[in-house]
Design a protein around this motif. Structure first.
Motif, PDB file in Angstrom:
ATOM      1  N   ALA A 108       0.829  -1.204   0.000  1.00 47.06           N
ATOM      2  CA  ALA A 108       0.000   0.000   0.000  1.00 47.06           C
ATOM      3  C   ALA A 108       0.865   1.256   0.000  1.00 47.06           C
ATOM      4  CB  ALA A 108      -0.932   0.000   1.211  1.00 47.06           C
ATOM      5  N   LEU A 109       1.959   1.224   0.733  1.00 44.13           N
ATOM      6  CA  LEU A 109       2.885   2.358   0.769  1.00 44.13           C
ATOM      7  C   LEU A 109       3.487   2.598  -0.612  1.00 44.13           C
ATOM      8  CD1 LEU A 109       4.594   4.536   2.160  1.00 44.13           C
ATOM      9  CD2 LEU A 109       6.156   2.718   2.879  1.00 44.13           C
ATOM     10  N   ALA A 110       3.887   1.541  -1.290  1.00 49.74           N
ATOM     11  CA  ALA A 110       4.460   1.695  -2.632  1.00 49.74           C
ATOM     12  C   ALA A 110       3.455   2.331  -3.590  1.00 49.74           C
ATOM     13  CB  ALA A 110       4.912   0.333  -3.167  1.00 49.74           C
ATOM     14  N   ALA A 111       2.204   1.899  -3.525  1.00 48.34           N
ATOM     15  CA  ALA A 111       1.169   2.457  -4.393  1.00 48.34           C
ATOM     16  C   ALA A 111       0.908   3.932  -4.069  1.00 48.34           C
ATOM     17  CB  ALA A 111      -0.113   1.643  -4.268  1.00 48.34           C
ATOM     18  N   ALA A 112       0.820   4.255  -2.793  1.00 49.30           N
ATOM     19  CA  ALA A 112       0.587   5.647  -2.398  1.00 49.30           C
ATOM     20  C   ALA A 112       1.756   6.531  -2.812  1.00 49.30           C
ATOM     21  CB  ALA A 112       0.361   5.736  -0.889  1.00 49.30           C
ATOM     22  N   PHE A 113       2.969   6.027  -2.652  1.00 51.19           N
ATOM     23  CA  PHE A 113       4.169   6.774  -3.036  1.00 51.19           C
ATOM     24  C   PHE A 113       4.180   7.069  -4.531  1.00 51.19           C
ATOM     25  CE2 PHE A 113       8.606   6.800  -4.482  1.00 51.19           C
ATOM     26  CZ  PHE A 113       9.104   7.847  -3.726  1.00 51.19           C
ATOM     27  N   LEU A 114       3.853   6.077  -5.349  1.00 49.11           N
ATOM     28  CA  LEU A 114       3.808   6.289  -6.805  1.00 49.11           C
ATOM     29  C   LEU A 114       2.797   7.366  -7.175  1.00 49.11           C
ATOM     30  CD1 LEU A 114       3.994   2.664  -8.231  1.00 49.11           C
ATOM     31  CD2 LEU A 114       5.685   4.492  -8.535  1.00 49.11           C
ATOM     32  N   ASN A 115       1.654   7.361  -6.520  1.00 47.06           N
ATOM     33  CA  ASN A 115       0.635   8.363  -6.816  1.00 47.06           C
ATOM     34  C   ASN A 115       1.064   9.741  -6.331  1.00 47.06           C
ATOM     35  OD1 ASN A 115      -1.705   9.682  -7.492  1.00 47.06           O
ATOM     36  ND2 ASN A 115      -3.029   8.450  -6.233  1.00 47.06           N
ATOM     37  N   ALA A 116       1.595   9.800  -5.141  1.00 49.14           N
ATOM     38  CA  ALA A 116       1.986  11.091  -4.566  1.00 49.14           C
ATOM     39  C   ALA A 116       3.117  11.733  -5.354  1.00 49.14           C
ATOM     40  CB  ALA A 116       2.399  10.922  -3.112  1.00 49.14           C
ATOM     41  N   LEU A 117       4.122  10.957  -5.708  1.00 45.21           N
ATOM     42  CA  LEU A 117       5.308  11.525  -6.338  1.00 45.21           C
ATOM     43  C   LEU A 117       5.190  11.664  -7.850  1.00 45.21           C
ATOM     44  CD1 LEU A 117       7.925  12.583  -5.168  1.00 45.21           C
ATOM     45  CD2 LEU A 117       8.990  10.428  -5.771  1.00 45.21           C
ATOM     46  N   PHE A 118       4.588  10.679  -8.498  1.00 42.51           N
ATOM     47  CA  PHE A 118       4.569  10.665  -9.957  1.00 42.51           C
ATOM     48  C   PHE A 118       3.178  10.812 -10.559  1.00 42.51           C
ATOM     49  CE2 PHE A 118       8.207   7.991  -8.643  1.00 42.51           C
ATOM     50  CZ  PHE A 118       9.224   8.808  -9.122  1.00 42.51           C
ATOM     51  N   GLY A 119       2.148  10.825  -9.727  1.00 40.61           N
ATOM     52  CA  GLY A 119       0.790  10.923 -10.245  1.00 40.61           C
ATOM     53  C   GLY A 119       0.327   9.641 -10.918  1.00 40.61           C
ATOM     54  N   TYR A 120       0.978   8.525 -10.618  1.00 43.58           N
ATOM     55  CA  TYR A 120       0.614   7.232 -11.201  1.00 43.58           C
ATOM     56  C   TYR A 120      -0.172   6.436 -10.168  1.00 43.58           C
ATOM     57  CZ  TYR A 120       0.875   2.914 -13.813  1.00 43.58           C
ATOM     58  OH  TYR A 120       0.548   1.786 -14.513  1.00 43.58           O
ATOM     59  N   CYS A 121      -1.450   6.291 -10.413  1.00 47.35           N
ATOM     60  CA  CYS A 121      -2.349   5.627  -9.464  1.00 47.35           C
ATOM     61  C   CYS A 121      -2.563   4.181  -9.897  1.00 47.35           C
ATOM     62  CB  CYS A 121      -3.672   6.384  -9.416  1.00 47.35           C
ATOM     63  SG  CYS A 121      -4.922   5.617  -8.382  1.00 47.35           S
TER      64      CYS A 121
END
Length: 138
Positions: A108-121
């Protein structure tokens, strides 16, 4: 009605911090809070989650009107995916095994990080993939 794309990214940034703290401390209460936040986002949409409310009331008035919008369904689905992972994490931390909680929260952290930093959900992409599959087969 479409939503401001900055809201879910803000929520993902807060989620990233919360889940990182959970991984570092093993705090089950903080994980329960994040689970509740995901449940609110799934049930009422990302605008009804605590982080969506914070974005709408505090941050958006200071950064100006939205210029990019997205459909609310993919982020809402992503909240449901996050909810599943945090529930599994709660089970792992509360009942064991600990590795289950660590793995679920790490994902879940990896997914949230991708969205927060790169806008990739990742959850949004899963939603779109599932929609394409059901349109072709249904």
């Amino acid at each position: 009605m479409d939503i401001d794309v900055r809201g879910p990214r803000f929520g993902a940034a807060v989620t990233t911090v919360v889940l990182a703290v959970v991984l570092i401390t093993g705090n089950v209460w903080l994980l329960a809070w994040q689970t509740l936040a995901f449940a609110c986002g799934m049930a009422g949409g990302v605008g009804r989650s605590p982080y969506g409310w914070l974005f709408r009331r505090v941050l958006r008035p200071r950064i100006g009107p939205a210029t990019d919008f997205e459909a609310p369904e993919p982020p809402r689905f992503a909240q449901a995916v996050g909810l599943v992972f945090t529930v599994v994490g709660l089970v792992g931390f509360a009942l064991g095994p600990d590795w289950l909680g660590l793995a679920a929260i790490g994902a879940a952290l990896a997914a949230a990080f991708l969205n927060a930093l790169f806008g990739y959900c990742l959850g949004c992409e899963m939603y779109l993939l599932l929609r394409r599959m059901t349109v072709r087969t249904g």
